[in-house]
Design an enzyme around this catalytic site. Structure first.
Site, PDB file in Angstrom:
ATOM      1  N   TRP A 219       0.670  -1.257   0.163  1.00  0.00           N
ATOM      2  CA  TRP A 219      -0.159  -0.216  -0.190  1.00  0.00           C
ATOM      3  C   TRP A 219       0.925   1.154   0.030  1.00  0.00           C
ATOM      4  CZ3 TRP A 219      -1.713  -4.321   2.166  1.00  0.00           C
ATOM      5  CH2 TRP A 219      -3.043  -5.085   1.662  1.00  0.00           C
TER       6      TRP A 219
ATOM      7  N   CYS B 174      -7.338  -4.515  -1.711  1.00  0.00           N
ATOM      8  CA  CYS B 174      -8.175  -5.136  -1.332  1.00  0.00           C
ATOM      9  C   CYS B 174      -8.955  -5.404  -2.580  1.00  0.00           C
ATOM     10  CB  CYS B 174      -9.200  -4.231  -0.331  1.00  0.00           C
ATOM     11  SG  CYS B 174     -10.089  -2.775  -1.243  1.00  0.00           S
TER      12      CYS B 174
ATOM     13  N   HIS C 153     -13.598  -0.176   0.963  1.00  0.00           N
ATOM     14  CA  HIS C 153     -12.856  -1.655   1.164  1.00  0.00           C
ATOM     15  C   HIS C 153     -13.630  -2.660   0.576  1.00  0.00           C
ATOM     16  CE1 HIS C 153     -10.615  -4.597   2.877  1.00  0.00           C
ATOM     17  NE2 HIS C 153     -11.363  -4.970   3.641  1.00  0.00           N
TER      18      HIS C 153
ATOM     19  N   ASP D 272     -13.329 -12.278   3.637  1.00  0.00           N
ATOM     20  CA  ASP D 272     -12.520 -11.055   3.373  1.00  0.00           C
ATOM     21  C   ASP D 272     -10.984 -11.581   3.265  1.00  0.00           C
ATOM     22  OD1 ASP D 272     -11.043  -8.655   3.168  1.00  0.00           O
ATOM     23  OD2 ASP D 272     -11.958  -7.833   4.672  1.00  0.00           O
TER      24      ASP D 272
ATOM     25  N   ASP E 229     -17.834   4.200  15.148  1.00  0.00           N
ATOM     26  CA  ASP E 229     -17.742   5.602  15.366  1.00  0.00           C
ATOM     27  C   ASP E 229     -16.663   6.299  15.100  1.00  0.00           C
ATOM     28  OD1 ASP E 229     -20.570   5.709  16.217  1.00  0.00           O
ATOM     29  OD2 ASP E 229     -20.108   5.938  18.300  1.00  0.00           O
TER      30      ASP E 229
ATOM     31  N   GLU F 220     -25.769  -1.942  -7.628  1.00  0.00           N
ATOM     32  CA  GLU F 220     -27.123  -2.165  -6.572  1.00  0.00           C
ATOM     33  C   GLU F 220     -26.605  -1.952  -5.157  1.00  0.00           C
ATOM     34  OE1 GLU F 220     -29.458  -5.991  -4.537  1.00  0.00           O
ATOM     35  OE2 GLU F 220     -28.191  -6.341  -6.182  1.00  0.00           O
TER      36      GLU F 220
ATOM     37  N   LYS G  32     -17.863  20.982  -0.497  1.00  0.00           N
ATOM     38  CA  LYS G  32     -18.579  20.918  -1.883  1.00  0.00           C
ATOM     39  C   LYS G  32     -17.695  21.012  -3.195  1.00  0.00           C
ATOM     40  CE  LYS G  32     -23.382  21.725  -0.848  1.00  0.00           C
ATOM     41  NZ  LYS G  32     -24.470  22.448  -0.865  1.00  0.00           N
ATOM     42  N   LEU G  33     -18.010  20.204  -4.205  1.00  0.00           N
ATOM     43  CA  LEU G  33     -17.241  20.446  -5.252  1.00  0.00           C
ATOM     44  C   LEU G  33     -17.930  21.115  -6.377  1.00  0.00           C
ATOM     45  CD1 LEU G  33     -14.563  19.329  -6.381  1.00  0.00           C
ATOM     46  CD2 LEU G  33     -15.583  17.170  -7.005  1.00  0.00           C
TER      47      LEU G  33
ATOM     48  N   GLU H 264     -17.593  21.250 -10.026  1.00  0.00           N
ATOM     49  CA  GLU H 264     -18.217  20.326 -11.051  1.00  0.00           C
ATOM     50  C   GLU H 264     -16.981  19.266 -10.969  1.00  0.00           C
ATOM     51  OE1 GLU H 264     -15.049  22.679 -11.685  1.00  0.00           O
ATOM     52  OE2 GLU H 264     -16.756  23.559 -11.852  1.00  0.00           O
TER      53      GLU H 264
ATOM     54  N   TYR I 195      -6.338   5.265  -1.065  1.00  0.00           N
ATOM     55  CA  TYR I 195      -7.740   5.000  -0.677  1.00  0.00           C
ATOM     56  C   TYR I 195      -7.718   4.273   0.753  1.00  0.00           C
ATOM     57  CZ  TYR I 195      -7.241  -0.237  -0.715  1.00  0.00           C
ATOM     58  OH  TYR I 195      -7.124  -1.570  -0.617  1.00  0.00           O
TER      59      TYR I 195
ATOM     60  N   ARG J 184     -13.576  15.653   2.954  1.00  0.00           N
ATOM     61  CA  ARG J 184     -14.170  15.140   1.788  1.00  0.00           C
ATOM     62  C   ARG J 184     -13.145  14.603   0.732  1.00  0.00           C
ATOM     63  NH1 ARG J 184     -19.195  16.927  -1.812  1.00  0.00           N
ATOM     64  NH2 ARG J 184     -18.743  15.775  -3.849  1.00  0.00           N
ATOM     65  N   ASP J 185     -13.298  13.315   0.037  1.00  0.00           N
ATOM     66  CA  ASP J 185     -12.289  12.885  -0.730  1.00  0.00           C
ATOM     67  C   ASP J 185     -12.713  13.023  -1.908  1.00  0.00           C
ATOM     68  OD1 ASP J 185     -10.348  11.530   1.190  1.00  0.00           O
ATOM     69  OD2 ASP J 185     -12.460  10.490   1.760  1.00  0.00           O
TER      70      ASP J 185
END
Length: 686
Positions: free
Chosen positions: A241, A277, A335, A357, A399, A435, A476-477, A479, A514, A578-579
């Protein structure tokens, strides 16, 4: 009477393969599913079989030390009616010297490679003849098989489909990447059986291991351990990683399991470098589907890695938004794991989807593996059931507490409302859409049922709900953020109260991986005095420049933006994170010609260089089960200039008819792991 002499025989690989839905595994070997009859033809010379005079019986054996009491060896005579509980052989028809016999295994038989022997006797004289090998798989079509799945569309997707989509990106920008599972490609079945034979449990006690291969729970646990190599067990993949992948393949470069499994076999079962992963999960999915167990790859966004089992993930930030004193606990952007469908007679209920996993995170019974854990038990908070439910429960329910560390070392608990376990996703059945299966893992947030489950799991879900009455903070982004371009992010502050608020706002952007680790800073802003009128909203932009992020952007294409809002009067800190996913250019795929089985097709594959510098060492990798003959690799000789097109034409001859995905990966010095695919419908040969 003359002796009955067996001259030739026919295992009818092609016909049985069609009936058992294993034809794509090739017609050179007999591959059948348990509990379902298959037909073989025996040809006798001199004279034909005579009922009442000749006795016929079969021996089937699996594993290196077949024993009847272990369920790995059976002797059964030809009878008039199929046997309900064990193996059986019934005469179907006789035509002169040839005899057609229907064999059937019980739906609880051990899977694996079997040898088949025929014994003939006339009077006191007898002889036996070895007539070949066959491979027995799990049978999702048989109501008494523990992997039985009722819906035909689901069986097609989760057992028979050789390609799929795996979800990545971030919870606010979900991306999909194509994957070639390829479980019916040449040699994959024998590699999967070989994987079972290299597992430590087999090497420790071959008889016991083979006798437990009738149980998908056991098989799932073995596969989950064998896909990673963290136990010195000659596992398939080495995980890495840290963005240093020069001595192997970058995890982002793979587009299928076939290449990985073949490399593992060809290098004498040495771990293949490198996986993360989704690669571990996809390879495990290939092995499970190949063995006949319905399986799918699932992605959990904002996935918690809780190392001490207290269901709280503590994160530490400096006042400038930098991560401090890493606790072992992590939040991964996403993940991936596998779900496999099976009954759980060992638990007396909890049948259905089970989490497996294979990514090495924590040990389970002394081995790096995880599961099978019933999804239903995760949802109900039944943490004591087998296997590893507390770890998965934490992945979707922990949490997160952000502590802001002051210059003097003191810590202040922030107000933060991120949710762990969001948008749990898998590919839809029969369609290329996502889904959302979050509801199968947890009850609705804040519901009475959720509270009951947390009580049962002794989990106080407290910290997340105390939002400051007045102040709200969001990132916020405007665009999409495209690779090679500058873009803006905005800190949006709301004052939902009657009083004016005075605050300090700090914004910081860093490139990220990630799994939550961050790189150098690529943008920051510090506003000492932000005044918010009652009921007002303020939007503060931060421009993120390509020249700042381009060099340090990892192949995960993520930038983590952290905002800290400190209210002067109360000293409360609100954190928002935010990512931002940086979008790669699109790979365009055109198919020229009429797609037909066994007829040459041409794919025109291209991509525009969006960066301000030329791309060097450009390589396209193309594969698709049933379409291309293995992987096709094209290295471009010339650099690709800015805004110019990298393109090539690929000739291929489709082997199978039906719907297939042609998948492409593009690598270069500055753009890596760019993926694309195109659905191609191949008409059957006239």
């Amino acid at each position: 009477f003359l002796d009955l002499v067996l001259e030739t025989w026919d295992l009818q690989c092609e016909r049985n393969g069609r009936e058992h839905r294993t034809a794509e595994m090739g017609c050179q070997q007999l591959v059948v599913r348990r509990g379902q009859p298959f037909t073989i033809t025996l040809h006798f010379s001199g004279r034909g079989y005579e009922e009442g005079v000749d006795k016929l019986a079969f021996n089937v054996e699996t594993g290196p030390c077949p024993i009847e009491t272990s369920g790995t060896k059976f002797h059964f005579a030809v009878t008039d009616f199929p046997e309900e509980s064990g193996w059986s052989a019934v005469i179907q028809q006789q035509d002169g010297g040839s005899l057609s016999v229907s064999l059937c295994s019980p739906p609880s038989a051990c899977v694996g490679r079997y040898s088949l022997t025929l014994e003939t006797s006339t009077g006191y004289e007898g002889s036996s003849c070895h007539i070949g090998h066959f491979i027995l798989l799990f049978n999702a079509w048989h109501p008494e098989d523990t992997v039985f799945l009722r819906d035909e569309d689901e069986r097609r997707e989760y057992v028979l489909s050789q390609e799929g989509l795996i979800y990545q990106g971030s919870s606010t920008y979900i991306t999909s990447t194509p994957w070639n599972f390829g479980q019916f490609e040449d040699d994959i079945l024998s590699i999967c059986l070989n994987l079972l034979d290299t597992n430590p449990k087999f090497l420790r006690d071959q008889n016991q291991d083979c006798s437990r291969r009738n149980d998908p729970v056991y098989i799932g646990r073995v596969v989950s351990a064998m896909v990673n190599c963290n136990d010195e067990d000659r596992g398939v993949l080495a995980g890495r990683w840290d963005n240093q992948y020069e001595d192997g393949m970058s995890p982002m470069a793979w587009i299928g399991s076939v290449d990985i499994l073949k490399r593992w076999k060809n290098f004498g079962c040495q771990p293949v470098k490198y996986g993360q992963c989704w690669v571990f999960a996809a390879v495990a999915c290939t092995v499970m589907r190949c063995l006949g167990i319905p399986s799918r790859v699932v992605t959990n966004y904002n996935s918690a890695h809780d190392t001490n089992g207290n269901l709280v993930i503590d994160r530490y930030l400096s006042e400038t938004g930098e991560e401090e004193r890493r606790s072992k606990d992590m939040i991964w952007n996403f993940h991936c794991w596998v779900e496999s469908w099976m009954a759980r007679p060992d638990l007396g209920g909890y049948d259905g989807w089970q989490v497996l996993d294979p990514t090495p995170q924590e040990k389970s019974e002394g081995v790096f593996c995880c599961g099978p854990a019933p999804v239903q038990a995760v949802k109900e908070g039944d943490l004591q059931l087998k296997y590893d439910i507390p770890f998965i429960f934490a992945e979707v329910n922990a949490d997160v507490v952000y502590w802001v560390v002051r210059p003097d070392g003191s810590e202040k608990k922030s107000i933060h409302s991120s949710v762990v376990g969001k948008n749990i996703s898998t590919k839809s059945v029969g369609r290329d859409s996502r889904e959302d299966i979050t509801h199968t893992y947890k009850y609705p947030e804040g519901s009475e049922k959720e509270r009951e489950v947390f009580e049962k799991a002794e989990h106080e879900k407290s910290s997340l709900r105390e939002e400051d009455e007045g102040l709200h903070l969001k990132i916020k982004l405007s665009e999409g953020a495209n690779n090679g371009c500058d873009f803006d992010v905005f800190a949006v502050i709301n004052n939902n109260s009657d009083t004016e608020r005075a605050c300090r706002l700090r914004l910081c952007a860093r490139t990220a991986s990630y799994n939550g680790t961050v790189g150098p800073q690529c943008g920051m802003k510090d506003l000492l005095n932000v005044t918010l009128e009652p009921w007002a909203e303020k939007s503060v932009p931060l421009r993120i420049l390509y020249e700042k992020y381009g060099e340090s952007l990892t192949q995960d294409n993520l930038i983590k933006v952290v905002a800290l809002l400190t209210e002067h009067q109360t000293d409360d800190v609100i954190v928002a994170i935010r990512d931002v996913y940086i979008q790669n250019p699109e790979i365009k795929i055109r198919i020229l010609g009429e797609p037909m089985q066994q007829r040459k097709l041409v794919a025109e594959i291209s991509l525009v260089n969006p960066l301000a510098a030329p791309l060097l060492n450009c390589t396209f990798v193309v594969e698709g089960a049933g379409l291309t003959d293995g992987q096709q690799i094209k290295e471009l000789e010339e650099p690709v200039e800015p805004q110019a097109e990298a393109k090539f034409r690929l000739d291929f001859v489709p082997r199978l008819s039906g719907l297939h995905k042609l998948m492409v990966d593009f690598e270069s010095d500055k753009l890596r792991g760019v993926k694309g695919y195109r659905n191609v419908i191949i008409a059957p040969q006239p």
